[in-house]
Design an enzyme around this catalytic site. Sequence first.
Site, PDB file in Angstrom:
ATOM      1  CE  LYS A 187      21.739  39.699  20.125  1.00 11.96           C
ATOM      2  NZ  LYS A 187      21.699  40.776  21.072  1.00 11.96           N
ATOM      3  CB  CYS A 191      22.038  32.642  35.563  1.00 13.08           C
ATOM      4  SG  CYS A 191      23.798  32.934  35.767  1.00 13.08           S
ATOM      5  CD  GLU A 240      16.344  31.781  35.167  1.00 15.02           C
ATOM      6  OE1 GLU A 240      15.817  31.902  34.056  1.00 15.02           O
ATOM      7  OE2 GLU A 240      17.565  31.796  35.334  1.00 15.02           O
ATOM      8  CD  GLU A 258      27.983  28.878  31.167  1.00 17.96           C
ATOM      9  OE1 GLU A 258      27.278  28.785  32.187  1.00 17.96           O
ATOM     10  OE2 GLU A 258      29.024  28.241  31.004  1.00 17.96           O
TER      11      GLU A 258
HETATM   12  P1  NAP Z   1      17.585  35.795  26.456  1.00 13.29           P
HETATM   13  O1  NAP Z   1      16.289  36.405  26.159  1.00 13.29           O
HETATM   14  O2  NAP Z   1      17.794  34.362  26.105  1.00 13.29           O
HETATM   15  O3  NAP Z   1      18.679  36.721  25.734  1.00 13.29           O
HETATM   16  C1  NAP Z   1      20.051  36.451  25.832  1.00 13.29           C
HETATM   17  C2  NAP Z   1      20.734  36.939  24.580  1.00 13.29           C
HETATM   18  O4  NAP Z   1      20.219  36.212  23.473  1.00 13.29           O
HETATM   19  C3  NAP Z   1      20.495  38.418  24.271  1.00 13.29           C
HETATM   20  O5  NAP Z   1      21.631  38.953  23.652  1.00 13.29           O
HETATM   21  C4  NAP Z   1      19.342  38.354  23.291  1.00 13.29           C
HETATM   22  O6  NAP Z   1      19.313  39.447  22.416  1.00 13.29           O
HETATM   23  C5  NAP Z   1      19.691  37.097  22.520  1.00 13.29           C
HETATM   24  N1  NAP Z   1      18.557  36.473  21.845  1.00 13.29           N
HETATM   25  C6  NAP Z   1      17.232  36.694  22.023  1.00 13.29           C
HETATM   26  N2  NAP Z   1      16.519  35.927  21.172  1.00 13.29           N
HETATM   27  C7  NAP Z   1      17.409  35.213  20.455  1.00 13.29           C
HETATM   28  C8  NAP Z   1      17.290  34.236  19.443  1.00 13.29           C
HETATM   29  N3  NAP Z   1      16.127  33.838  18.982  1.00 13.29           N
HETATM   30  N4  NAP Z   1      18.425  33.684  18.959  1.00 13.29           N
HETATM   31  C9  NAP Z   1      19.627  34.054  19.426  1.00 13.29           C
HETATM   32  N5  NAP Z   1      19.812  34.998  20.367  1.00 13.29           N
HETATM   33  C10 NAP Z   1      18.705  35.543  20.888  1.00 13.29           C
HETATM   34  O7  NAP Z   1      17.979  35.896  27.981  1.00 13.29           O
HETATM   35  P2  NAP Z   1      17.985  37.208  28.874  1.00 13.29           P
HETATM   36  O8  NAP Z   1      16.592  37.516  29.232  1.00 13.29           O
HETATM   37  O9  NAP Z   1      18.809  38.262  28.246  1.00 13.29           O
HETATM   38  O10 NAP Z   1      18.809  36.715  30.126  1.00 13.29           O
HETATM   39  C11 NAP Z   1      18.224  36.054  31.181  1.00 13.29           C
HETATM   40  C12 NAP Z   1      18.422  34.566  31.059  1.00 13.29           C
HETATM   41  O11 NAP Z   1      19.804  34.285  30.912  1.00 13.29           O
HETATM   42  C13 NAP Z   1      17.987  33.833  32.287  1.00 13.29           C
HETATM   43  O12 NAP Z   1      17.333  32.657  31.929  1.00 13.29           O
HETATM   44  C14 NAP Z   1      19.295  33.522  32.997  1.00 13.29           C
HETATM   45  O13 NAP Z   1      19.264  32.437  33.854  1.00 13.29           O
HETATM   46  C15 NAP Z   1      20.187  33.280  31.837  1.00 13.29           C
HETATM   47  N6  NAP Z   1      21.565  33.484  32.257  1.00 13.29           N
HETATM   48  C16 NAP Z   1      22.376  32.399  32.347  1.00 13.29           C
HETATM   49  C17 NAP Z   1      23.677  32.554  32.792  1.00 13.29           C
HETATM   50  C18 NAP Z   1      24.621  31.407  32.896  1.00 13.29           C
HETATM   51  O14 NAP Z   1      25.814  31.641  33.021  1.00 13.29           O
HETATM   52  N7  NAP Z   1      24.163  30.164  32.832  1.00 13.29           N
HETATM   53  C19 NAP Z   1      24.143  33.821  33.148  1.00 13.29           C
HETATM   54  C20 NAP Z   1      23.263  34.899  33.049  1.00 13.29           C
HETATM   55  C21 NAP Z   1      21.982  34.710  32.582  1.00 13.29           C
HETATM   56  P3  NAP Z   1      18.321  40.699  22.632  1.00 13.29           P
HETATM   57  O15 NAP Z   1      18.570  41.200  24.002  1.00 13.29           O
HETATM   58  O16 NAP Z   1      18.810  41.632  21.583  1.00 13.29           O
HETATM   59  O17 NAP Z   1      16.950  40.182  22.417  1.00 13.29           O
END
Ligand code: NAP
Length: 479
Positions: free
Chosen positions: A176, A285, A382, A251
């Site tokens: 997804k 991240c 962040e 992650e």
């Molecule tokens: P996010 O809002 O947590 O979304 C990540 C993924 O999860 C998307 O596919 C999103 O789908 C989905 N999602 C949203 N709500 C969900 C729920 N309730 N249950 C399950 N899945 C759900 O994060 P983001 O804004 O896309 O990404 C930024 C964050 O990711 C930052 O905090 C960054 O640090 C972290 N990140 C971490 C790493 C690492 O390797 N540690 C790498 C990159 C990013 P939708 O887009 O369809 O809502």
Amino acid sequence: MSEEQQKSYKVYLGGKWIETAEKIQITDPATGQKFASVSTLNREQVRSAFDTAQAALPAWRGITAKERGAYLNRVADEVHKRADEIARLITLENGKPMAQSKGEMAMTEDHLRWFAEEGRRAYGRVVPHQVPGKRNMVVKTPIGVVGAIAPWNFPLVLGIRKAAPALAAGCPVVLKPSSQTPLSSIAFAECVEAAGIPGGVFQVVVGSARMIAEEFLTNSICRKITFTGSTEVGRELIKGAAESIKPLSLELGGLAPLLVFDDCNLDQAVQETLVAKFRNTGQSCIAANRIYVQRSIHDEFVKRFVVGVQKLKTGPGLDPGTDIGPLINQQALDAALAQIEDAASRGGKVLCGGKRMGSSGFFLEPTVIDGVGGPSLCMREETFAPVAPIATFETEDEAIDVANASEYGLSAYAMTRDIGRIFRLAERIEAGTLGINDGAPTTSNCPFGGVKQSGWGRELGIEGLDAFLETKHVSFGGM
Ligand code: NAP
């Protein structure tokens, strides 16, 4: 509008391309305009993806790791052939400069090739027995069907960082992507199809994140969830996984400290700090979130750093020479502006940038704020934007203390040439990755992941494969 911009994208389910009536619109962050649509799935269709994956599992698990590796190398060949075209899609859906989208494609290809090989090394072991007449053996088996969830900031490579090892291990994958950036994953599914991977082994599902996650959590066919995204959503997944004790790899978010010591090579330190902070428009991240400079070199470092930042060219990612693209959306822009205002209101001095650029798209001037205190939001939350807050420290112990004073522990950076100090930092810094004079410390062959609230488990390296393998002891009696 170019051809791909007008396209309505289908999703890849059970080896077929599915179009549905319900669609989501995809926005180009450089213009704020919607430019493509993607079919979305309902719960029933997501469930069917797991049934299909389960049906594909015996044959996929049953072929040799060498054969699976050959498939993955063929996918890598397709990715290589279409690298420029898919890179353009990444730039359109995410906003990042083309050169960085091409870099993401190169890393995607490298992940595929690394795990194509690594799958052949899923070694078990024979253990010297302790009881006469008994023998002991340890075997590794694929965990089963995997549900993978990826974020928008590296729309393709972070999904493939999960899919490649899972597929190499013998596990079908239901991926997804983020609904903000699903296009590159859909293009990747075309590469999978062209490489001849049997239908059902790799599928892409798009739709409500909550609904899809609920299906991942409750469907007993899904044996593992691997997630990259925010700590907040990671926490929700942990709660949701409690009922079925579903294994999770997580992650999550980061708040990386970057320490500049007075023995560093100053020009190199400036260059690597620019990379660590501004790559992917600060939306990484592992981006350096908090920069701490040893007091004796503070003025000179800041002077050279600001010169470097002022040379960065901000603009649409498709424009040649762009270093800094737009932020992903209005909300991200507002959050960054709020952090800048907060830091300034607490005494931080904005040395360059600080304002929105233009009125269309979500551009922010690359920003440096000096003299930022610990309580400022940008030192605690962040940032995910091209905003570089700087503070000072006096001693190595103080630097380690401020670096570790966070609930996150994804990555950290240090600019220093003192070998003793490098070893002390390697032992004491609480992070999954430590970049020493290295602003881009990610590579297919080494583990990547976080400690504390930055996550569970590791991707990449040999550890990345192990995340999709079960370990089984086989005990033989009467030998
Ligand atoms: P996010 O809002 O947590 O979304 C990540 C993924 O999860 C998307 O596919 C999103 O789908 C989905 N999602 C949203 N709500 C969900 C729920 N309730 N249950 C399950 N899945 C759900 O994060 P983001 O804004 O896309 O990404 C930024 C964050 O990711 C930052 O905090 C960054 O640090 C972290 N990140 C971490 C790493 C690492 O390797 N540690 C790498 C990159 C990013 P939708 O887009 O369809 O809502």
